[in-house]
Design a protein around this motif. Structure first.
Motif, PDB file in Angstrom:
ATOM      1  N   PRO A 155       7.816   8.539   7.150  1.00 40.54           N
ATOM      2  CA  PRO A 155       7.422   8.938   8.507  1.00 40.54           C
ATOM      3  C   PRO A 155       7.021   7.759   9.386  1.00 40.54           C
ATOM      4  O   PRO A 155       7.188   7.807  10.611  1.00 40.54           O
ATOM      5  CB  PRO A 155       6.241   9.889   8.275  1.00 40.54           C
ATOM      6  N   ILE A 156       6.495   6.687   8.778  1.00 40.80           N
ATOM      7  CA  ILE A 156       6.144   5.498   9.559  1.00 40.80           C
ATOM      8  C   ILE A 156       7.406   4.834  10.096  1.00 40.80           C
ATOM      9  O   ILE A 156       7.503   4.507  11.283  1.00 40.80           O
ATOM     10  CB  ILE A 156       5.336   4.513   8.695  1.00 40.80           C
ATOM     11  N   ALA A 157       8.391   4.635   9.231  1.00 38.13           N
ATOM     12  CA  ALA A 157       9.636   3.998   9.650  1.00 38.13           C
ATOM     13  C   ALA A 157      10.398   4.831  10.672  1.00 38.13           C
ATOM     14  O   ALA A 157      11.064   4.292  11.565  1.00 38.13           O
ATOM     15  CB  ALA A 157      10.520   3.727   8.425  1.00 38.13           C
ATOM     16  N   LYS A 158      10.286   6.146  10.548  1.00 31.53           N
ATOM     17  CA  LYS A 158      10.988   7.038  11.472  1.00 31.53           C
ATOM     18  C   LYS A 158      10.547   6.804  12.910  1.00 31.53           C
ATOM     19  O   LYS A 158      11.351   6.927  13.847  1.00 31.53           O
ATOM     20  CB  LYS A 158      10.749   8.491  11.067  1.00 31.53           C
ATOM     21  N   LYS A 159       9.296   6.425  13.114  1.00 33.56           N
ATOM     22  CA  LYS A 159       8.799   6.134  14.455  1.00 33.56           C
ATOM     23  C   LYS A 159       9.562   4.977  15.100  1.00 33.56           C
ATOM     24  O   LYS A 159       9.623   4.869  16.325  1.00 33.56           O
ATOM     25  CB  LYS A 159       7.308   5.799  14.409  1.00 33.56           C
ATOM     26  N   TYR A 160      10.115   4.111  14.256  1.00 35.44           N
ATOM     27  CA  TYR A 160      10.834   2.937  14.748  1.00 35.44           C
ATOM     28  C   TYR A 160      12.349   3.080  14.569  1.00 35.44           C
ATOM     29  O   TYR A 160      13.087   2.097  14.596  1.00 35.44           O
ATOM     30  CB  TYR A 160      10.332   1.690  14.015  1.00 35.44           C
ATOM     31  N   ASP A 161      12.804   4.312  14.369  1.00 36.06           N
ATOM     32  CA  ASP A 161      14.231   4.602  14.190  1.00 36.06           C
ATOM     33  C   ASP A 161      14.827   3.782  13.049  1.00 36.06           C
ATOM     34  O   ASP A 161      15.906   3.180  13.174  1.00 36.06           O
ATOM     35  CB  ASP A 161      15.010   4.336  15.484  1.00 36.06           C
ATOM     36  N   LYS A 164       0.805  -1.243   0.000  1.00 38.91           N
ATOM     37  CA  LYS A 164       0.000   0.000   0.000  1.00 38.91           C
ATOM     38  C   LYS A 164       0.831   1.283   0.000  1.00 38.91           C
ATOM     39  O   LYS A 164       0.581   2.186  -0.791  1.00 38.91           O
ATOM     40  CB  LYS A 164      -0.966   0.038   1.195  1.00 38.91           C
ATOM     41  N   ALA A 165       1.816   1.415   0.878  1.00 39.60           N
ATOM     42  CA  ALA A 165       2.494   2.706   1.062  1.00 39.60           C
ATOM     43  C   ALA A 165       3.614   2.909   0.049  1.00 39.60           C
ATOM     44  O   ALA A 165       4.453   2.024  -0.161  1.00 39.60           O
ATOM     45  CB  ALA A 165       3.052   2.799   2.479  1.00 39.60           C
ATOM     46  N   ILE A 166       3.650   4.089  -0.567  1.00 40.54           N
ATOM     47  CA  ILE A 166       4.769   4.472  -1.412  1.00 40.54           C
ATOM     48  C   ILE A 166       5.885   5.024  -0.526  1.00 40.54           C
ATOM     49  O   ILE A 166       5.724   5.175   0.687  1.00 40.54           O
ATOM     50  CB  ILE A 166       4.333   5.488  -2.487  1.00 40.54           C
ATOM     51  N   TYR A 167       7.024   5.338  -1.130  1.00 33.18           N
ATOM     52  CA  TYR A 167       8.184   5.806  -0.351  1.00 33.18           C
ATOM     53  C   TYR A 167       7.822   6.998   0.537  1.00 33.18           C
ATOM     54  O   TYR A 167       8.138   7.010   1.732  1.00 33.18           O
ATOM     55  CB  TYR A 167       9.330   6.175  -1.286  1.00 33.18           C
ATOM     56  N   ASN A 168       7.173   7.999  -0.038  1.00 39.93           N
ATOM     57  CA  ASN A 168       6.861   9.208   0.725  1.00 39.93           C
ATOM     58  C   ASN A 168       6.016   8.918   1.960  1.00 39.93           C
ATOM     59  O   ASN A 168       6.101   9.622   2.967  1.00 39.93           O
ATOM     60  CB  ASN A 168       6.113  10.212  -0.163  1.00 39.93           C
ATOM     61  N   GLU A 169       5.187   7.874   1.876  1.00 43.42           N
ATOM     62  CA  GLU A 169       4.322   7.510   2.992  1.00 43.42           C
ATOM     63  C   GLU A 169       5.020   6.618   4.006  1.00 43.42           C
ATOM     64  O   GLU A 169       4.685   6.631   5.192  1.00 43.42           O
ATOM     65  CB  GLU A 169       3.072   6.809   2.447  1.00 43.42           C
ATOM     66  N   MET A 170       6.004   5.828   3.536  1.00 47.64           N
ATOM     67  CA  MET A 170       6.712   4.911   4.434  1.00 47.64           C
ATOM     68  C   MET A 170       7.710   5.626   5.329  1.00 47.64           C
ATOM     69  O   MET A 170       7.954   5.205   6.458  1.00 47.64           O
ATOM     70  CB  MET A 170       7.461   3.841   3.635  1.00 47.64           C
TER      71      MET A 170
END
Length: 276
Positions: free
Chosen positions: A258-264, A250-256
């Motif tokens: 900020p999600i990944a940043k939450k998990y360092d 579902k998520a493209i790079y731009n969307e992934m």
């Protein structure tokens, strides 16, 4: 150690060639880092990981210099990671080489047939142009100054999949694609040997979706990340990066990002280079 992602997508690429799903539409419209070719990576511009159909595109668009590469390690036999048809481009008449060292391909038993058929049919081994070396999970081997250890992966067993620990004597990385949550044998090996990873690239094919077997989504990838840290094979200085994305996630790079940043963690993109 210099690590570079060349391609960062799953088998269908992202966007997929024939697909009209919303994820592919968003990727096409956004462009840039949201466009992904089939997965491949290179270390220090000389140790290649996987040989997909997009290898030639990586030569043309990302400056991959195949004249400097004499070794390629293969994760498994699926054609988005091993497309041996282009091996014939090293045969005499198709390639004039400055050095006669062969391109050595390293892979498990399931990769032998697909590679060897092409090698034998075009006499590449007899010409000294391409040779195949079979590897075994958990048995380290030396490649051009690197100590490479294949680990069992949780993926289609018919493809005989492995992931790799790669160590140059100073730094070590874990390249974990294609795999779901690691199999027991691999966790046992890591628990026993306790390597320390400076960089970990984790499968995140299903992106924001749930996936545990064969591939991972972000939640399973985070579970693996946390377990590696708990085992002390990684720490706060280890760089984690999610990679190998499908439009099914579902998520493209731009969307992934900020999600990944939450998990360092970082999110890969085609051409992304890191100094480890």
């Amino acid at each position: 150690m210099k690590f570079r992602y060349l391609g960062t997508a799953a088998a269908e690429g992202f966007p997929s060639m024939f697909c009209t799903c919303e994820s592919c539409k968003r990727a096409r419209n956004a462009g840039g880092r949201n466009i992904r070719t089939r997965s491949q990576a290179v270390i220090d511009d000389r140790l290649l990981i996987d040989f997909p159909a997009d290898t030639y595109m990586h030569v043309l668009q990302l400056g991959l210099d195949m004249t400097k590469i004499n070794h390629c390690i293969i994760t498994h036999s699926h054609n988005d990671h091993l497309d041996p048809g282009d091996f014939i481009m090293r045969q005499k008449g198709f390639a004039y080489l400055q050095a006669e060292a062969p391109l050595t391909i390293y892979g498990t038993q399931a990769t032998v047939g697909r590679s060897q058929q092409v090698i034998d049919a075009t006499h590449l081994e007899r010409q000294g142009r391409v040779v195949f070396r079979r590897i075994t999970p958990f048995v380290p081997f030396e490649v051009d100054g690197y100590r490479v250890t294949p680990l069992m992966a949780n993926h289609d067993p018919l493809s005989d999949p492995v992931m790799y620990i790669i160590n140059d004597g100073r730094k070590a990385l874990l390249y974990a694609h294609d795999t779901g949550y690691f199999p027991r044998e691999t966790w046992n090996y890591l628990e026993s040997c306790r390597p320390h990873f400076d960089f970990v690239s984790l499968d995140c094919t299903l992106g924001t979706e749930e996936c545990v077997n064969s591939h991972m989504g972000i939640h399973t990838a985070v579970e693996v990340k946390e377990r590696l840290i708990q085992m002390q094979t990684a720490d706060q200085d280890t760089v984690f990066c999610f990679n190998h994305f499908s439009h099914n996630g579902k998520a493209i790079y731009n969307e992934m990002v900020p999600i990944a940043k939450k998990y360092d963690a970082l999110v890969s993109f085609d051409g992304m280079a890191l100094e480890i």
